[in-house]
Structures are given as C-alpha cells and as structure tokens.
Design a protein around this motif. Structure first.
Motif, PDB file in Angstrom:
ATOM      1  N   GLU A 199       0.802  -1.228   0.000  1.00 20.96           N
ATOM      2  CA  GLU A 199       0.000   0.000   0.000  1.00 20.96           C
ATOM      3  C   GLU A 199       0.832   1.276   0.000  1.00 20.96           C
ATOM      4  O   GLU A 199       0.352   2.332  -0.369  1.00 20.96           O
ATOM      5  CB  GLU A 199      -0.967  -0.001   1.194  1.00 20.96           C
ATOM      6  N   GLN A 200       2.098   1.176   0.415  1.00 21.83           N
ATOM      7  CA  GLN A 200       2.948   2.369   0.448  1.00 21.83           C
ATOM      8  C   GLN A 200       3.600   2.651  -0.908  1.00 21.83           C
ATOM      9  O   GLN A 200       3.641   3.775  -1.352  1.00 21.83           O
ATOM     10  CB  GLN A 200       4.046   2.211   1.514  1.00 21.83           C
ATOM     11  N   THR A 201       4.138   1.592  -1.541  1.00 22.53           N
ATOM     12  CA  THR A 201       4.912   1.805  -2.778  1.00 22.53           C
ATOM     13  C   THR A 201       4.111   1.527  -4.046  1.00 22.53           C
ATOM     14  O   THR A 201       4.544   1.874  -5.129  1.00 22.53           O
ATOM     15  CB  THR A 201       6.153   0.895  -2.807  1.00 22.53           C
ATOM     16  N   TYR A 202       2.970   0.866  -3.910  1.00 16.89           N
ATOM     17  CA  TYR A 202       2.118   0.449  -5.041  1.00 16.89           C
ATOM     18  C   TYR A 202       2.787  -0.644  -5.885  1.00 16.89           C
ATOM     19  O   TYR A 202       2.270  -1.023  -6.927  1.00 16.89           O
ATOM     20  CB  TYR A 202       1.718   1.630  -5.950  1.00 16.89           C
ATOM     21  N   ASN A 203       3.932  -1.117  -5.450  1.00 13.62           N
ATOM     22  CA  ASN A 203       4.601  -2.217  -6.142  1.00 13.62           C
ATOM     23  C   ASN A 203       4.191  -3.552  -5.529  1.00 13.62           C
ATOM     24  O   ASN A 203       3.677  -3.594  -4.406  1.00 13.62           O
ATOM     25  CB  ASN A 203       6.126  -2.065  -6.040  1.00 13.62           C
TER      26      ASN A 203
END
Ligand code: PLP
Length: 381
Positions: free
Chosen positions: A107-111
């Motif tokens: 959820e933080q990096t979208y990776n």
C-alpha cells in the motif's frame, strides 16, 4: 481557473535536431535493419545499466515474450506478477501458454508486495515478473531472495525504470532478465522498441534466436556451406531496425539529463502537494531512486465532495492531460473470461479507485507544474 492554451500530455518524447540527423544518416546508409546500429545500441544500454548482455526487440512486449520463452515458461507453469501494470506484462505469460497469478501490492509503494508473492508460490510456479511501477524499483533483494530459495526466474518489467537505481545500482543487472521499453512516453524512445538486459549467456543466446525465427548457424552449417543455417525452435521476427537503434543511441546521450529533469519535477510536485489531506503523494522505498516515468497520486475522495472521475474531467477540461494508470489487469474482459475473479487483490483494487496520474516528462517547465498544482488545489478546495 483559466484553460491552458495548449494541451499538456501526461508524457511526451523529447526529440532534437541531432536525433533527426542521426536517423537521416542511417536512412542513407546500406543497412536499414540487421546492420551495425543494433549491436551498438545494445552495447550502450548494457554498459549503462551494468549488465553483460542486451538483446534489442521490436517493442517491449516482444522483449517480454522473449524473456518468458528464455525462462522456459510453457503450459502448466504459473508466473506471479502484479495487477497494477500494463496488460503486456501478463499477456507475455499467456503467449507462452503459462498462467499469470496476480499478487497484491504494497500500500505504500504500489509495487508488488514480496509477502504476497510468498503466499502465491505453488509447485507450479516458474517465474516472477515484478513491475517497477512509475519508475520506482521493486524490493529486488527480497524478491531475488525468494526466487533463489524457490528456484524461480525473475524477469523485471523495467518499462518505467530505465535510469532508476536500487541500492546504488542501476536497474537492469540485478534480476535474471530486465525488460525496458522505448515507446515514446518511456524514459528514452526508439519509436517502438524494447530490450532485455541479462548477465546470463544462456538467456542471451536464447533471446537472440527467438528474436529471429529461431534460426542460427550450427556446427552442421559449417559442414554444409556458407549459405546454410538451421531453424532449431519456433521463433518470431521481433527484430529492432537500425533506424530505431540509431534514434535510441542518440537518445542515450541525454538519458542522464532526462532522468534528472524528471526527478526535479517530482520534487516540485512533492513540495507543492505535501500536507494536503485530500491528496496522497507517492512514497518511495528506502534505498531506491525512481526514474519517475509517472507521477501517481491518490485522491482521497472521502474527504471531498466529488469523486475522482469529476476531478479527472475538470482537469482535462482545463487542458491538463491527467490519466489513470492502471486498471487492474484481471478486470479486463479477456481475463474475466479466463476465470479471474474481481476481488483477488483488494489492495490493488482500492488503490486503483483513487489513482490519478499527473503530467511528467523532461520538457515540462516549472510553470507547467505550477499550472497542474494550482488547478488541482482549486478543484479540491
Ligand atoms: C510500456 C509497457 C510495456 C510494453 O512495452 P511496449 O514497448 O509498449 O510494447 C510493458 N510493461 C509496462 C509496465 C509498460 O509500461
């Protein structure tokens, strides 16, 4: 708010007179394709990313297809990838008869989330294709660790991350194979074009053969004569032309400036959009330096009186080319037909509902950035 006089796209190529002159010279040369410029371009890219080999392809999708072939993906094999990517990533697995398995995002990096990869590994898993979404490298150390432990091939989709670094090293030498795309919106362009970088001689040989019909010279050819070649496997014609490679070589002279300017624009956005509750600016994984192919924000619509769609339409009405990257791949009708169900990657789906891409490309001016920021602030106030 005044409408911009000219449309500001979300991404755009940068072409100089020098690029044009270089291409014209190749057009006057003996070789339009299968000439010396291909290898020159491959060497330039391999050197830049610090990989031993590079094999150029007609486009990034063909390059991914080649990588899946070289990794030995066949019917019955599962390949773990992210749903937040362009459809080409998982399509390459389907071309080989393999089954894409979607793992949810961080959820933080979208990776892709390495822990979600672990949850999806089965006895059928053959490879992982992580995507450096927006140009931010995935957590390669973790992903390579998982791959080594489970004997999996890692094909990094670096379509967004040419020029980005992970722990001080350029993307392109740490995964087993890395794909870069040279479509006009990508970090450098060849019109259409793609490449695989690798340190493996075995993959290098397979990729070269696959790109050109699966034909080559064998010991038997030497016995037969100068003209003789053999087709050993079913390949394709996925060759890059010398015209494309020449443009790529000319663009390589400016890659560092392109990336630097993208980083400046991202920094400006970060400064100007920080602290606005209705907007989440993109967070970066420690130890990575993004190439900033995309600048993707989250619109926290629960704090607003209007949905993202309205903000998107109002920005477009002001001639600002916002976009949304990407629709979760398995939502597409073709994937639904294959039996993928909605809801399998809830974090990716929730993220998608709020995503908005703001314009970013090297020739964008600081005034353009201010235009985008002012319009956005006005529309959410
Ligand atoms: C652009 C892109 C591709 C495909 O590259 P092409 O050169 O357009 O075929 C694959 N994956 C991602 C993430 C991309 O953005």
């Amino acid at each position: 708010m005044k409408k911009r006089e000219t449309f500001l796209p979300y991404g755009h190529q940068s072409i100089t007179e020098k690029d044009i002159q270089a291409v014209v010279e190749t057009l006057r040369s003996p070789y339009l394709t299968q000439g010396p410029k291909i290898e020159e371009f491959e060497k330039s890219v391999a050197h830049y990313v610090g990989a031993k080999y590079a094999v150029a392809f007609s486009n990034g999708t063909a390059a991914l297809h080649g990588a899946c072939y070289a990794a030995g993906i066949v019917e019955g094999d599962e390949v773990i990838t992210s749903p937040i990517t362009f459809v080409a990533t998982s399509n390459a697995v389907l071309y080989c008869g393999g089954t894409p398995v979607f793992a949810d995002i961080d959820e933080q990096t979208y990776n892709i989330d390495p822990n979600e990869i672990l949850n999806k590994i089965t006895t059928k898993t053959k490879a992982i294709i992580p995507i450096d979404f927006t140009g931010q490298p995935v957590d390669l150390n973790k992903i390579m660790g998982i791959a080594n432990e489970h004997n999996l091939v890692v094909i990094e989709d670096g379509a967004h991350s040419f020029g980005a670094t992970y722990k001080g090293k350029k993307v392109g030498s740490q995964a087993h194979m890395t794909m870069f795309s040279f479509h006009p919106v990508k970090p450098i362009t060849t019109g259409e074009g793609g490449i695989i970088t690798t340190n493996s001689e075995e993959y290098y040989v397979k990729l070269r053969s696959f790109r050109s019909h699966g034909i080559g010279k064998t010991p038997y050819s030497a016995e037969q004569g100068e003209w003789y070649y053999e087709m050993m496997d079913l390949g394709y014609n996925y060759r890059m032309t010398d015209i494309q490679a020449t443009l790529g070589l000319s663009q390589m002279n400016r890659i560092d400036r392109f990336i630097e300017r993208r980083r400046e624009i991202a920094k400006l956005y970060n400064e100007k959009l920080a602290g606005i509750p209705a907007i989440t600016i993109p967070e970066q994984l420690t130890g990575t330096e993004s190439g900033w192919h995309l600048y993707s924000i989250q619109i926290n619509s629960s704090l607003l009186s209007k949905p993202r769609k309205e903000i998107f339409e109002e920005m477009r009405a002001l001639n600002i080319g916002v976009h949304v990257h990407y629709i979760p791949v398995y939502w597409h009708p073709y994937y639904q037909e294959l039996g993928y169900e909605k809801g399998i990657c809830p974090k990716a789906e929730k993220w998608y509902d709020h995503a908005l891409t703001l314009p970013i490309f090297p020739e964008m001016t600081d005034e353009d950035v201010v235009d985008v920021v002012n319009a956005l602030k006005k529309l959410i106030s």
